[in-house]
Design a protein around this motif. Structure first.
Motif, PDB file in Angstrom:
ATOM      1  N   THR A   8       0.858  -1.198   0.000  1.00  0.00           N
ATOM      2  CA  THR A   8       0.000   0.000   0.000  1.00  0.00           C
ATOM      3  C   THR A   8       0.892   1.245   0.000  1.00  0.00           C
ATOM      4  O   THR A   8       2.019   1.213   0.497  1.00  0.00           O
ATOM      5  N   GLY A   9       0.354   2.318  -0.595  1.00  0.00           N
ATOM      6  CA  GLY A   9       1.153   3.551  -0.688  1.00  0.00           C
ATOM      7  C   GLY A   9       2.289   3.386  -1.689  1.00  0.00           C
ATOM      8  O   GLY A   9       3.407   3.844  -1.455  1.00  0.00           O
ATOM      9  N   ALA A  10       1.968   2.763  -2.836  1.00  0.00           N
ATOM     10  CA  ALA A  10       3.006   2.462  -3.836  1.00  0.00           C
ATOM     11  C   ALA A  10       3.211   3.607  -4.823  1.00  0.00           C
ATOM     12  O   ALA A  10       4.099   3.528  -5.669  1.00  0.00           O
ATOM     13  N   VAL A  32      -0.835  -0.590  -4.548  1.00  0.00           N
ATOM     14  CA  VAL A  32      -2.077   0.044  -4.074  1.00  0.00           C
ATOM     15  C   VAL A  32      -1.838   1.510  -3.714  1.00  0.00           C
ATOM     16  O   VAL A  32      -0.878   1.821  -2.999  1.00  0.00           O
ATOM     17  N   SER A  33      -2.694   2.387  -4.215  1.00  0.00           N
ATOM     18  CA  SER A  33      -2.764   3.786  -3.744  1.00  0.00           C
ATOM     19  C   SER A  33      -3.956   4.430  -4.437  1.00  0.00           C
ATOM     20  O   SER A  33      -4.591   3.793  -5.278  1.00  0.00           O
ATOM     21  N   ARG A  34      -4.248   5.694  -4.117  1.00  0.00           N
ATOM     22  CA  ARG A  34      -5.379   6.366  -4.764  1.00  0.00           C
ATOM     23  C   ARG A  34      -5.008   6.950  -6.119  1.00  0.00           C
ATOM     24  O   ARG A  34      -5.869   7.213  -6.937  1.00  0.00           O
ATOM     25  N   SER A  35      -3.702   7.188  -6.370  1.00  0.00           N
ATOM     26  CA  SER A  35      -3.267   7.907  -7.587  1.00  0.00           C
ATOM     27  C   SER A  35      -3.061   6.947  -8.754  1.00  0.00           C
ATOM     28  O   SER A  35      -1.965   6.429  -8.972  1.00  0.00           O
ATOM     29  N   SER A 132       5.891   1.353  10.539  1.00  0.00           N
ATOM     30  CA  SER A 132       5.566   2.238  11.648  1.00  0.00           C
ATOM     31  C   SER A 132       6.618   3.360  11.707  1.00  0.00           C
ATOM     32  O   SER A 132       7.316   3.613  10.722  1.00  0.00           O
ATOM     33  N   SER A 133       6.697   3.996  12.849  1.00  0.00           N
ATOM     34  CA  SER A 133       7.573   5.156  12.954  1.00  0.00           C
ATOM     35  C   SER A 133       8.251   5.149  14.330  1.00  0.00           C
ATOM     36  O   SER A 133       7.691   4.637  15.304  1.00  0.00           O
ATOM     37  N   MET A 134       9.428   5.751  14.399  1.00  0.00           N
ATOM     38  CA  MET A 134      10.093   5.880  15.697  1.00  0.00           C
ATOM     39  C   MET A 134       9.207   6.645  16.679  1.00  0.00           C
ATOM     40  O   MET A 134       9.285   6.441  17.883  1.00  0.00           O
ATOM     41  N   ALA A 181      13.691   9.233  10.132  1.00  0.00           N
ATOM     42  CA  ALA A 181      13.361  10.151   9.040  1.00  0.00           C
ATOM     43  C   ALA A 181      13.951   9.695   7.699  1.00  0.00           C
ATOM     44  O   ALA A 181      15.105   9.301   7.609  1.00  0.00           O
ATOM     45  N   VAL A 182      13.084   9.768   6.657  1.00  0.00           N
ATOM     46  CA  VAL A 182      13.478   9.441   5.286  1.00  0.00           C
ATOM     47  C   VAL A 182      13.034  10.615   4.413  1.00  0.00           C
ATOM     48  O   VAL A 182      11.937  11.162   4.609  1.00  0.00           O
ATOM     49  N   GLN A 183      13.865  10.991   3.438  1.00  0.00           N
ATOM     50  CA  GLN A 183      13.593  12.186   2.632  1.00  0.00           C
ATOM     51  C   GLN A 183      12.470  11.949   1.610  1.00  0.00           C
ATOM     52  O   GLN A 183      12.734  11.558   0.479  1.00  0.00           O
ATOM     53  N   THR A 184      11.235  12.169   2.041  1.00  0.00           N
ATOM     54  CA  THR A 184      10.080  11.970   1.138  1.00  0.00           C
ATOM     55  C   THR A 184       9.184  13.202   1.202  1.00  0.00           C
ATOM     56  O   THR A 184       9.407  14.117   1.998  1.00  0.00           O
ATOM     57  N   GLU A 185       8.107  13.162   0.371  1.00  0.00           N
ATOM     58  CA  GLU A 185       7.132  14.267   0.382  1.00  0.00           C
ATOM     59  C   GLU A 185       6.507  14.432   1.766  1.00  0.00           C
ATOM     60  O   GLU A 185       6.266  15.541   2.226  1.00  0.00           O
ATOM     61  N   MET A 186       6.244  13.290   2.431  1.00  0.00           N
ATOM     62  CA  MET A 186       5.632  13.374   3.766  1.00  0.00           C
ATOM     63  C   MET A 186       6.506  14.185   4.705  1.00  0.00           C
ATOM     64  O   MET A 186       6.032  15.074   5.417  1.00  0.00           O
ATOM     65  N   LEU A 187       7.806  13.878   4.685  1.00  0.00           N
ATOM     66  CA  LEU A 187       8.734  14.563   5.590  1.00  0.00           C
ATOM     67  C   LEU A 187       8.822  16.046   5.230  1.00  0.00           C
ATOM     68  O   LEU A 187       8.764  16.920   6.098  1.00  0.00           O
TER      69      LEU A 187
END
Ligand SMILES: NC(=O)c1ccc[n+]([C@@H]2O[C@H](COP(=O)([O-])OP(=O)(O)OC[C@H]3O[C@@H](n4cnc5c(N)ncnc54)[C@H](OP(=O)(O)O)[C@@H]3O)[C@@H](O)[C@H]2O)c1
Length: 231
Positions: A8-10, A32-35, A132-134, A181-187
């Motif tokens: 998911t979130g591909a 899987v994703s909405r886009s 998950s996340s730290m 932390a990973v350098q993505t749009e979310m971050l």
């Protein structure tokens, strides 16, 4: 041997790069994703290895849609990666009910219902990985603005331990990776100006290997994947 993995979130970020990596290694990814447009781009690059599955994972019918595709094509899966996520960075006192609901539904409820809905399609010796996340890792440093996000990620890690217990008879291993932390749009959206020490391609290399082999070594584990920074 080639494996079939649902991710998911591909469409973007870590999930996109992990899908690419698995496709490059010759595995099959149900992406899987909405886009839809972004999933189709992914398929154009790896026509034999990617099946775009455009849907919103919070829809009631999400698991059914993926299940129908698997059933109609007489397919089983070897992995399910709950990578799609939402982060709304706001002070605790400003997080609305809608903010909580959105993060809860994408980050925790959808992984639970999808895992349940797809249970009958797993091969023995399969692997469910929750991203998950730290921020949701017990005892980690906590940061203002991430209360709802971190609570849902903490819940996701606990859900993973519970699923490992529920699914052990079926030989489906369940593990949770708590990323830093990973350098993505979310971050970039949540923390403008912050530079992460890890690129999504680097994390994808690690995740692909973990998805394919981690179930041989771990089950019901909550594993921090961090250089010590928040996530
Ligand atoms: N980046 C970091 O620093 C970091 C740190 C710790 C943990 N994580 C976790 O790593 C995972 C990936 O994060 P990222 O940084 O790669 O995020 P990202 O670039 O924002 O990508 C998020 C992905 O989730 C999908 N998504 C969101 N809502 C969805 C929905 N309702 N239905 C289906 N797909 C949905 C998005 O696809 P569409 O918009 O196309 O639907 C997109 O592909 C998340 O779970 C995140 O919490 C990230």
């Amino acid at each position: 041997m080639s494996k079939r993995i649902v991710i998911t979130g591909a469409s973007r970020g870590i999930g996109n790069k992990t899908s690419k990596k698995l496709a490059e290694l010759g595995h099959h990814v149900v992406a899987v994703s909405r886009s839809e447009d972004l999933l189709n781009q992914l398929k154009e690059n790896y026509p034999k290895n990617i099946t775009p599955m455009p849907l919103d994972i919070t829809e009631e019918s999400a698991g059914e849609k993926i299940g129908r595709y698997l059933k109609d094509n007489d397919l089983k899966i070897d992995g399910l990666v709950h990578n799609a996520g939402v982060l709304i960075n706001k002070p605790f006192t400003e997080q609305t009910r809608a903010d909580w609901q959105k993060q809860f539904e994408v980050n925790l409820l959808a992984p639970a219902l999808l895992s349940k809905g797809l249970k009958s399609y797993f091969n023995t010796g399969s692997h469910i990985v929750t991203i998950s996340s730290m921020g949701g890792f017990q005892g980690s440093s906590k940061f203002p603005g991430l209360s709802a996000y971190s609570a849902t990620k903490g819940g996701l890690s606990t859900l993973t331990e519970c699923m490992a217990a529920e699914f052990s008879d079926s030989r489906i291993a369940c593990n949770s990776l708590c990323l830093g932390a990973v350098q993505t749009e979310m971050l970039a959206q949540a923390f403008p100006g912050v530079e992460a020490p890890v690129e999504p391609e680097e994390m994808a290399d690690y995740l692909a290997e973990f998805i394919l082999t981690g179930h041989k070594f771990y089950n019901g584990q909550i594993l921090p994947v961090t250089l010590g920074d928040p996530g």
